[in-house]
Structures are given as structure tokens and as C-alpha cells.
Enzyme design. Structure first.
Site, PDB file in Angstrom:
ATOM      1  CB  SER A 102      46.953  43.158  27.490  1.00 33.97           C
ATOM      2  OG  SER A 102      46.029  43.666  26.562  1.00 33.97           O
ATOM      3  CE  LYS A 103      44.087  46.129  23.133  1.00 31.32           C
ATOM      4  NZ  LYS A 103      43.482  44.994  23.865  1.00 31.32           N
TER       5      LYS A 103
ATOM      6  CB  CYS B 208      39.042  41.348  19.311  1.00 34.90           C
ATOM      7  SG  CYS B 208      38.082  40.867  20.740  1.00 34.90           S
TER       8      CYS B 208
ATOM      9  CG  ASP C 259      36.853  47.079  33.069  1.00 36.48           C
ATOM     10  OD1 ASP C 259      37.416  46.882  31.984  1.00 36.48           O
ATOM     11  OD2 ASP C 259      35.802  46.480  33.403  1.00 36.48           O
TER      12      ASP C 259
ATOM     13  CB  ALA D  25      39.778  45.043  33.461  1.00 37.93           C
TER      14      ALA D  25
ATOM     15  CG  ASP E 282      40.634  46.999  23.773  1.00 42.09           C
ATOM     16  OD1 ASP E 282      40.472  46.812  22.559  1.00 42.09           O
ATOM     17  OD2 ASP E 282      41.055  46.126  24.552  1.00 42.09           O
TER      18      ASP E 282
HETATM   19  C1  LIG Z   1      37.927  44.024  25.360  1.00 43.94           C
HETATM   20  S1  LIG Z   1      37.893  44.106  27.122  1.00 43.94           S
HETATM   21  C2  LIG Z   1      39.268  45.156  27.478  1.00 43.94           C
HETATM   22  C3  LIG Z   1      40.629  44.490  27.387  1.00 43.94           C
HETATM   23  C4  LIG Z   1      41.742  45.375  27.886  1.00 43.94           C
HETATM   24  N1  LIG Z   1      41.753  46.660  27.199  1.00 43.94           N
HETATM   25  C5  LIG Z   1      43.105  44.728  27.721  1.00 43.94           C
HETATM   26  O1  LIG Z   1      43.778  45.016  26.731  1.00 43.94           O
HETATM   27  O2  LIG Z   1      43.506  43.946  28.604  1.00 43.94           O
HETATM   28  C6  LIG Z   1      36.512  45.151  27.440  1.00 43.94           C
HETATM   29  C7  LIG Z   1      36.362  45.605  28.872  1.00 43.94           C
HETATM   30  O3  LIG Z   1      35.333  46.581  28.919  1.00 43.94           O
HETATM   31  C8  LIG Z   1      34.693  46.514  30.174  1.00 43.94           C
HETATM   32  N2  LIG Z   1      33.407  47.206  30.029  1.00 43.94           N
HETATM   33  C9  LIG Z   1      32.234  46.722  29.555  1.00 43.94           C
HETATM   34  N3  LIG Z   1      31.298  47.678  29.554  1.00 43.94           N
HETATM   35  C10 LIG Z   1      31.880  48.805  30.037  1.00 43.94           C
HETATM   36  C11 LIG Z   1      31.426  50.141  30.299  1.00 43.94           C
HETATM   37  N4  LIG Z   1      30.182  50.479  30.035  1.00 43.94           N
HETATM   38  N5  LIG Z   1      32.297  51.030  30.813  1.00 43.94           N
HETATM   39  C12 LIG Z   1      33.586  50.663  31.073  1.00 43.94           C
HETATM   40  N6  LIG Z   1      34.054  49.432  30.852  1.00 43.94           N
HETATM   41  C13 LIG Z   1      33.225  48.510  30.342  1.00 43.94           C
HETATM   42  C14 LIG Z   1      34.616  45.043  30.450  1.00 43.94           C
HETATM   43  O4  LIG Z   1      34.498  44.808  31.847  1.00 43.94           O
HETATM   44  C15 LIG Z   1      35.944  44.543  29.877  1.00 43.94           C
HETATM   45  O5  LIG Z   1      36.914  44.450  30.874  1.00 43.94           O
END
Ligand SMILES: C[S@@+](CC[C@H](N)C(=O)[O-])C[C@H]1O[C@@H](n2cnc3c(N)ncnc32)[C@H](O)[C@@H]1O
Lengths: 308, 154
Positions: free
Chosen positions: A121-122, A236, A140, A118, A183
Site C-alpha cells: 500500500s505504501k 500500527c 520484504d 508487502a 513500516d
Molecule cells: C506492517 S507490514 C508492511 C505493510 C506495507 N508497508 C504496506 O503498507 O502494505 C510489515 C511487513 O514486514 C515484513 N517483515 C517482517 N520482518 C521483516 C524483516 N526482518 N525484514 C524485512 N521485512 C520484514 C513482513 O513480512 C510484513 O510484510
């Protein structure tokens, strides 16, 4: 939140690894250029989209090396309010955010897990590159963020994805994934710039142990991908503890190999030592991207192959 | 913009429709809009209650069916009483392939339709669902009946 005057002290620990450190600091005071990805799933004729945007005063120029990406002038244009956005023809995103999917090389017919997907974008970029014909599991752990992901999949017209709400660390076994993208949630240091609304997560939530979470996610991703399959790990942030050291941990625990990769943006090899601690020499095959060299958010990308 | 639909925590896997049902839905798209059935040959048709979803046909569906899913694929068509109704989401994606029952509106007509939801309208066209287009862009679904155009745009 970090003030720009505090940046030199905060980033001082990276003085040895960030090239042209003074330039890097000066660059934090400049806004980043604006980009979007043109979604050919819904806009088979890009000219219709570009002409529509041009009528609203948007100049969009194709970015060499990045198919479907355009650089936008003026850079503060509210793309999110346009018809082109509403109809799912464009996805505004920073250029470096395209790199993990470039490393992933998604293809039609592959089972792909996007473990931290979430707002998508990817995921939507994977769908587009694979012509809506890969089988994408977009996961997510947060329902509010997953809702935004579902809205983006619908907006972009993606039919090759399903969504799930698991903690990545315990994502169930059973699907023979060819590729997994992690990611990861990170401190977001690569996004930092003056006036940026976001926060340096690492500082704000001093008690969350991000490296531990990241290690858990990466090891699970590796165990989920089939033998011979690919895991891409990206963040990032600049922090080696969230980047190379997480991958180093995997290399010590599992039979994994770093795959070298070519990217259309300037980058530097991953570090093989941090704060006096030697890391696996292959980590130099990972890639670090810096804002002052790429005009985009700082990124780290590792492409990993499961050997056994 | 972009009204968000709530997703249910305990959503179930949609069922794969029978060949007859698939034939019925795809025939509707072909007959009404001239979009050939083969357009969707790489996709499965799944169903939940009154909704049909389009989802890429995986090499093997079974392993995916063990996942607890929130959503699967793209909302494609709905059953509204005895009728099939295309969704705007699906028309925005596939509508450019249509060869008939496409209504090209001017920007001011589109604006009015979106604001007022229904307009008096006369066109040389069979009554039924239509694809609403404006300046080369597909906006979604409308209904043309009894001298009126009704908006189903999101
Ligand atoms: C860097 S963002 C991802 C951005 C996304 N890949 C994009 O390109 O739009 C990291 C995401 O990891 C999720 N997240 C955090 N801890 C997590 C977990 N233990 N398992 C799965 N998702 C997790 C967060 O809710 C967040 O949406």
C-alpha cells in the site's frame, strides 16, 4: 485473539497515554470507515473511476488534506470485487496508513528503500506521489507476501520499483538511498476492533521479540541512508516499547535527529517516559494517532534525519 | 481474480537493451498505436528472455545491479516469434495515449470476448494487435486478424 470484553484490561497499561481513554474503549466497538486511494498513474481522469463506482452504488467523497483519497459509503462495500479495483484504479486502505508516506515526502529522482514493503500500500503510494519517477527498492523478507506486493505493483502499473527478498537487518550496503521507510512488523494493536479478523500478533506469538527486531531494522535503515537522508519509522501499535523506545535506541546509538512534521489528522506527541523510564526528550516530535480521534487504525510515525 | 505469477528465488538482473533494440520496440508502439517514443524517455528498457520491462532510469544503475532482485519494473512488451506484442499491463497504463488501433467495445461485447476468448469481428482497421477499451477504460491487448478478434486480456 482478544475479545472486546478483554480490551479494557489489555489496554489498561495505556490509560495514561491514550487521551479520552473511555472514549477510546467505546470506539473499539464501532466499525471503521472505508477509504481508497485513487491511482492516477492508471486513471489520469478520476471522473471515469468515480462515475463507474457511482453506477455500482458507491458514494466516494474526497478527503480534505489527503490528495487522491476518498471516503466510501456504504462502508462494507466489497471494493475488491469491482472492475475499478481489478484494473488498478483504486487501492483500498485505512486513512492513517497514508501518514508514513506523507512524512517521507518522496520526490522524483530519489533512491528510496521500502524495507518492509508487502503487500505494497505504501510502495504504490510512494510511486504515485513521485509520479513513477523515484527509484524504489521494495523489500520484504517473506516470499508469499512479496508475491502479493509484485501483484499489486503490476495491478497499479508501477514501473519505478524493483523488488527484493532480504531480511531488512542485513539488507546490503551500496545503494545511496535518499530515504528509507521502515513500516515495521508490529503487534498491530492500532488495528484492534470488535469483529476484526486480524490478531494481536504480540499476544499470539508471545516468544517473538518484536522490539529487538524493530531495533535491528531501524538501525540498518539508518546505516543504509546517506548522510543528510531521511528515515521514516512507523507502526500500527500503541506500545511505546515498539515505538518511542525503538527510536530512543537509535538516538543513543547513532547521530540522528527527529524532524517535526505536520499531518492532516489529529495527533499527539510521542511519549518521553515509559513505565518510569525517561526517554530522549526529542521523542515528543514523533506522532501518535488514535482511532477514536482519526476514525482510522492507530499509528505511530517518526521522521528521522541522519546527521552523520 | 489476479492470477499470481510465481517468482523465482534466483532471478537474475535483466539486461539493459541496446539502442537498436530499444528503437525497435519503441518504434513498434509509435507506429502501431501512435504513442510517441518520448513517452518513455524517463525509462530504461530491460530484457529477460522474450520479455521487455520498463524501469525508471536511475541516476546510476550500477549500485542497484548488486542487489539480488525478484522483479524489476513493469512488463512492457513480449517477443512472440517474429512479432512484438504489447502486454495488457502496459496498455492499461499507457493505452489512453494511443491515437490508433483502439477498439471501443460495448460492455456486452467485452463480456463475451472475456468469456469466449475469440469472436468473429469486422472492423475498418489494419490487422494486428489492438487496444481493447470499454467505457473509457483500457482493458488490454487483443489481436484482430482474419475476421476475428482474439483476447489477450488477463
Ligand atoms: C506492517 S507490514 C508492511 C505493510 C506495507 N508497508 C504496506 O503498507 O502494505 C510489515 C511487513 O514486514 C515484513 N517483515 C517482517 N520482518 C521483516 C524483516 N526482518 N525484514 C524485512 N521485512 C520484514 C513482513 O513480512 C510484513 O510484510
Amino acid at each position: 485473539m482478544l475479545k472486546v470484553t478483554e480490551a479494557p484490561a489489555y489496554f489498561a497499561r495505556y490509560r495514561e497515554i491514550i487521551p479520552d481513554f473511555e472514549k477510546f474503549l467505546a470506539h473499539l466497538r464501532e466499525p471503521l470507515p472505508l477509504y481508497f486511494r485513487l491511482n492516477e498513474l492508471k486513471a489520469p481522469d478520476p471522473e471515469v473511476v468515480l462515475a463507474g463506482l457511482a453506477r455500482q452504488g458507491v458514494k466516494a467523497e474526497a478527503v480534505p488534506g489527503f490528495p487522491h483519497f476518498y471516503r466510501v459509503e456504504p462502508r462494507d462495500f466489497p471494493l475488491g470485487n469491482t472492475e475499478e479495483y481489478y484494473l488498478g484504479y483504486i487501492y483500498p486502505m485505512t486513512l492513517s496508513s497514508a501518514l508514513p508516506v506523507i512524512a517521507l515526502e518522496p520526490k522524483p529522482g530519489e533512491y528510496i528503500l521500502d524495507m518492509c514493503a508487502a503487500p505494497g500500500s505504501k510502495t504504490t503510494q510512494i510511486a504515485q506521489v513521485a509520479e513513477d519517477k523515484a527509484v524504489i527498492v521494495a523489500n520484504d523478507r517473506r516470499l508469499d507476501r512479496l508475491t502479493a506486493l509484485v501483484a499489486n505493483l503490476k495491478r497499479l502499473g508501477v514501473a519505478c520499483a524493483l523488488t527484493t527478498l532480504y531480511r531488512g537487518e542485513v539488507f546490503p550496503f551500496g545503494v545511496p538511498f535518499d530515504k528509507v521507510l521502515v513500516d515495521a512488523p508490529c503487534s498491530g494493536e492500532g488495528r484492534y476492533r470488535e469483529g476484526y479478523e486480524g490478531e494481536l500478533l504480540y499476544q499470539k506469538e508471545g516468544h517473538t521479540n518484536l522490539p529487538a527486531i524493530q531495533k535491528g531494522l531501524l538501525v540498518r535503515a539508518f546505516d543504509l541512508v546517506k548522510v543528510g537522508g531521511i528515515v521514516v519509522y512507523s507502526t500500527c501499535t500503541f506500545n511505546p516499547e515498539e515505538n518511542e523506545m525503538v527510536v530512543d535506541y537509535l538516538l543513543r546509538k547513532r547521530q540522528a535527529e527527529i524532524v517535526p512534521c505536520t499531518y492532516p489528522l489529529p495527533h499527539h506527541p510521542g511519549v518521553t517516559e515509559w513505565e518510569g523510564r525517561p526517554l530522549h526528550p526529542d521523542l515528543q516530535k514523533t506522532a501518535r494517532f488514535y482511532p477514536h480521534e482519526t476514525q482510522a487504525v492507530g499509528f505511530f510515525v517518526a521522521k528521522i534525519k541522519r546527521l552523520f | 481474480m489476479g492470477r499470481r505469477k510465481k517468482i523465482h528465488k534466483e532471478a537474475k538482473w535483466p539486461r539493459v537493451v541496446s539502442l537498436e533494440e530499444r528503437e525497435e520496440v519503441l518504434s513498434f508502439w509509435e507506429e502501431r498505436f501512435g504513442i510517441p517514443k518520448e513517452t518513455f524517455q524517463d525509462y530504461l528498457l530491460l530484457s529477460t528472455a522474450k520479455n521487455y520491462w520498463l524501469f525508471i532510469a536511475p541516476p546510476d544503475l550500477r549500485p542497484l545491479q548488486n542487489l539480488k532482485v525478484q522483479t524489476v519494473g513493469l512488463l512492457f512488451t513480449r517477443r512472440v516469434s517474429r512479432w512484438l506484442k504489447p502486454t495488457s499491463t502496459a496498455l492499461q497504463r499507457f493505452g489512453h495515449l494511443a491515437t490508433k488501433n483502439v477498439l471501443e467495445l460495448s460492455p456486452s461485447e467485452l463480456d463475451r470476448l472475456r468469456r469466449e476468448k475469440r469472436l468473429p469481428f469486422e472492423a475498418e482497421m489494419e490487422e494486428g494487435y489492438v487496444i481493447i477499451k470499454c467505457e473509457g477504460k483500457v482493458w488490454g491487448c487483443g489481436l484482430y486478424a482474419q475476421g476475428k478478434l482474439i483476447s489477450f486480456l488477463p
